[in-house]
Design an enzyme around this catalytic site. Structure first.
Site, PDB file in Angstrom:
ATOM      1  N   ASP A   1       0.869  -1.168   0.000  1.00 46.19           N
ATOM      2  CA  ASP A   1       0.000   0.000   0.000  1.00 46.19           C
ATOM      3  C   ASP A   1       0.915   1.230   0.000  1.00 46.19           C
ATOM      4  O   ASP A   1       2.071   1.141   0.424  1.00 46.19           O
ATOM      5  CB  ASP A   1      -0.878  -0.025   1.253  1.00 46.19           C
ATOM      6  CG  ASP A   1      -1.783   1.179   1.334  1.00 46.19           C
ATOM      7  OD1 ASP A   1      -2.395   1.530   0.317  1.00 46.19           O
ATOM      8  OD2 ASP A   1      -1.860   1.780   2.425  1.00 46.19           O
TER       9      ASP A   1
ATOM     10  N   ASP B   1      -1.599  -0.665   6.191  1.00 52.68           N
ATOM     11  CA  ASP B   1      -1.772  -0.128   7.545  1.00 52.68           C
ATOM     12  C   ASP B   1      -3.210   0.268   7.862  1.00 52.68           C
ATOM     13  O   ASP B   1      -3.565   0.426   9.023  1.00 52.68           O
ATOM     14  CB  ASP B   1      -0.869   1.097   7.741  1.00 52.68           C
ATOM     15  CG  ASP B   1      -1.332   2.283   6.907  1.00 52.68           C
ATOM     16  OD1 ASP B   1      -1.650   3.325   7.485  1.00 52.68           O
ATOM     17  OD2 ASP B   1      -1.387   2.154   5.673  1.00 52.68           O
TER      18      ASP B   1
ATOM     19  N   ASP C   1      -7.246  -2.099   4.353  1.00 51.35           N
ATOM     20  CA  ASP C   1      -6.266  -3.102   3.921  1.00 51.35           C
ATOM     21  C   ASP C   1      -6.512  -4.475   4.553  1.00 51.35           C
ATOM     22  O   ASP C   1      -5.920  -5.465   4.115  1.00 51.35           O
ATOM     23  CB  ASP C   1      -4.844  -2.643   4.276  1.00 51.35           C
ATOM     24  CG  ASP C   1      -4.429  -1.402   3.501  1.00 51.35           C
ATOM     25  OD1 ASP C   1      -4.886  -1.260   2.353  1.00 51.35           O
ATOM     26  OD2 ASP C   1      -3.665  -0.585   4.041  1.00 51.35           O
TER      27      ASP C   1
END
Length: 665
Positions: free
Chosen positions: A367, A559, A563
């Site tokens: 990410d 995080d 996610d």
């Protein structure tokens, strides 16, 4: 062979444990019990001297007896005196093993390593090989003690790294400092930290600034300076100024508490190799007992010069060699060492099975926000249509964004200032991957990305795809108001992280819900070839599924709450522990506690090294044992070679296993 667990104070991980930490003993990490028996030699109130005392007594008596037998023949050291002397020499080291053999048999585990050693040594006495009977049990006992010490050291390393909460904290109540139990402190209380004090609960810094040692949590020795309003976590040690912290999380819900629970659970999640060896030992041991019986009795039918004592001796040698101790102790210890080495580097593996999986990773998918970038946004520009009152709109936007914990919301709050309490929000709704919506003065307020405007069919004339910065679009009463540009900062070690992963031959992909121009700009700066922007949570899932469909392993690193689904889907899910949401940390298999992306490559390296050491131990144990087993069955190996094949190989494997904890990564 059991030694009492200690309760005395000791120095741990460079920090002295005081009486406050005694209450934390329930958080110690339990090591694997092999074959259903506790092999931990807890270094207790007894010193090392008393731990080794039985072995020392046996060794001294054995040495004297060997001298009398071979170098100083005595007329009195014969017959029953000699037998009794060797029996007394045997008892200190042999009696505990005989007792363990009996206890394990009562529990239904007849074919334990204790039984093998008991049969072999008692059998040696039965055929008059007294020195070898004592020597085999003596070396076995010494090996067991060293195994126990190695296990305890591994346990201590992990426990000391993670169980860093003080039992008591000082709170300010009615302007008076008062010491109370940390577990009783309520949310909102103010904790006072003197220089060198350890924080017991998560909170936010109330003082203007303070410096914290975060080594216990992250493995980093560099002090971390915090400003007023910054989050601080249980386990951090205050620097050289008085600091005040407002508690935001209950004692049992702190990130450190959750990490401790994860570590306690970690040993229950076995690696496939570990599970195989445990099952193998259960089948292997009864087979070698039957083979030993065969070696002793079957030659009677074929060998004309058959002598029972000779073949019994071969069978006993065979039993000593075949003891599976080297495998069932050193392999779990290898994985345990890997978990410990990772913890020292601020990386938490939730089980040895994830060490195995991490060693196989072919793709790392990251990410962007909070993983490769700091997730600390700053407002760059506010572009509004002049038809709207800029200050009024910003008040409403600030009030709405205060309902979110997203870094973008924090940036807007920092820019605008305190939330105006006169702004009344109705029907606040967070739309995952898009933004927020609410009603103010009975009119709809929409704040988010431009996809959110398209979702509500709100017209605008901004060529947003051509702008590099992250854009926050705003609409009020179904009219486009304008946008706020926000910029994030790439983490200092993000470039190093990508470089390390490439050196390991791992493909790197970046995914983000942020606009594609921003994503491609970050990807170019970091040298990432494959990057996708503008993805909703389901879009990230789709991209990871595409890689999995190619039969390749994937580690996803993220995080945010969004996610959690893709972390759960991937081969190994990795969460950033500092910025990460609780949901993501709970779902992840690996947690990087200091949010440094370069630790991803470190985690993979540790996993690969752990697996390498485990297989070195397996290979060494099988090769040596197989060679000496053949020699023993052929009558070419004595009890001394058998001792090396068992205890010697076990000790070598253990030394190899604990080696990983001393490595630099």
């Amino acid at each position: 062979m059991k030694i009492l667990q200690k309760n005395n104070q000791h120095s741990c991980c460079g920090h002295d444990e005081d009486s406050n930490n005694k209450a934390n003993t329930n958080h110690s990490v339990s090591h694997d019990e092999h074959d259903g028996h506790d092999h931990n030699h807890d270094l207790g109130d007894a010193s090392l001297w008393s731990i080794f005392l039985p072995a020392i007594l046996s060794f001294v008596m054995l040495a004297i007896a060997i001298v009398f037998d071979n170098f100083l023949p005595q007329t009195w050291f014969k017959a029953y005196v000699r037998i009794v002397w060797y029996v007394v020499a045997y008892i200190p080291v042999g009696l505990p093993v005989l007792k363990e053999s009996f206890d394990s048999a009562k529990k239904g585990d007849v074919f334990s390593e204790f039984l093998l050693m008991s049969i072999a040594t008692v059998g040696a006495f039965a055929i008059g090989e007294y020195p070898e009977g004592v020597a085999v049990m003596l070396f076995y006992a010494v090996g067991e003690i060293f195994q126990g010490i190695a296990v305890q050291r591994a346990k201590k390393d992990i426990k000391c790294l993670l169980d860093q909460r003080p039992d008591e904290v000082t709170i300010i109540e009615n302007q008076v400092a008062k010491a109370v139990k940390a577990a009783t402190v309520s949310i909102g209380a103010i904790i006072q930290l003197k220089a060198g004090d350890k924080l017991g609960l998560d909170g936010i810094l109330v003082s203007d600034n303070a410096s914290f040692n975060t080594a216990a949590l992250t493995g980093e020795s560099v002090p971390d300076t915090k400003k007023k309003g910054d989050s601080v976590l249980a386990g951090m040690i205050n620097g050289n100024t008085l600091a005040l912290v407002k508690v935001t999380t209950a004692y049992e819900d702190s990130k450190l508490s959750k990490i401790l629970e994860m570590v306690q659970d970690a040993t229950s999640k076995k690696a496939p190799t570990e599970l195989f060896i445990r099952k193998f030992a259960k089948i292997y041991t009864p087979i070698v007992v039957l083979l030993a019986i065969g070696i002793c009795l079957v030659p009677m039918l074929f060998v004309s010069t058959y002598v029972f004592s000779d073949w019994l001796y071969r069978a006993l040698v065979f039993l000593v060699i075949s003891c599976p101790c080297a495998l069932v102790i050193s392999i779990p210890l290898g994985y345990f060492g890997g978990i410990g080495a990772a913890s020292k580097n601020g990386i938490l593996f939730k089980g040895s099975n994830f060490l195995d999986l991490m060693a196989t990773i072919q793709n790392v998918v990251l990410d962007k926000t909070g993983t490769l970038t700091k997730g600390v946004f700053k407002v760059q520009e506010v572009v509004f249509d002049t038809a709207f009152d800029k200050n009024e709109i910003l008040k409403m936007v600030n009030a709405l964004e205060s309902q979110s914990s997203h870094p973008i919301a924090t940036a807007i709050h920092d820019w605008v200032g305190a939330v105006d309490s006169t702004v009344e929000l109705v029907n606040v709704e967070e739309i995952p991957g898009h933004g927020l919506r609410a009603f103010v003065k009975e009119k709809e307020l929409v704040v988010g990305n431009f996809k959110l405007l398209e979702k509500f069919r709100i017209q605008h004339n901004v060529a947003h795809d051509s702008l590099v910065y992250t854009l926050i679009a705003i609409a009020y009463d179904a009219q486009f108001v304008g946008y706020i540009t926000i910029a994030d900062v790439i983490k200092a070690d993000a470039s190093l992280a990508i470089e390390k992963l490439k050196k390991l031959g791992i493909a790197v992909t970046m995914l983000s819900g942020d606009k594609n121009t921003v994503v491609q700009d970050v990807a170019t700066k970091l040298g990432i070839v494959t990057a996708y922007g503008g993805l909703l949570p389901e879009g990230k899932v789709e991209k990871v599924n595409e890689i999995l469909a190619r039969k390749q392993t994937v580690a996803f690193v993220g995080d945010g709450v969004n996610d959690a689904p893709v972390i759960a889907l991937s081969t190994v899910g990795i969460a950033m522990g500092g910025l990460g949401s609780d949901a993501t940390i709970e779902t992840a298999d690996v947690v990087i506690q200091d949010d440094k992306p370069s630790k991803i490559a470190t985690a993979i390296t540790i996993a690969k090294q752990t697996k390498k050491i485990v297989w070195q131990n397996i290979s060494m144990a099988f090769v040596v044992k197989a060679a000496v087993l053949l020699l023993g069955a052929a009558g070419l190996a004595t009890m001394w070679e058998a001792v090396f094949a068992d205890v010697g190989v076990a000790l070598l494997a253990i030394l190899n296993a604990v080696r990983i904890q001393r490595m630099k990564f």
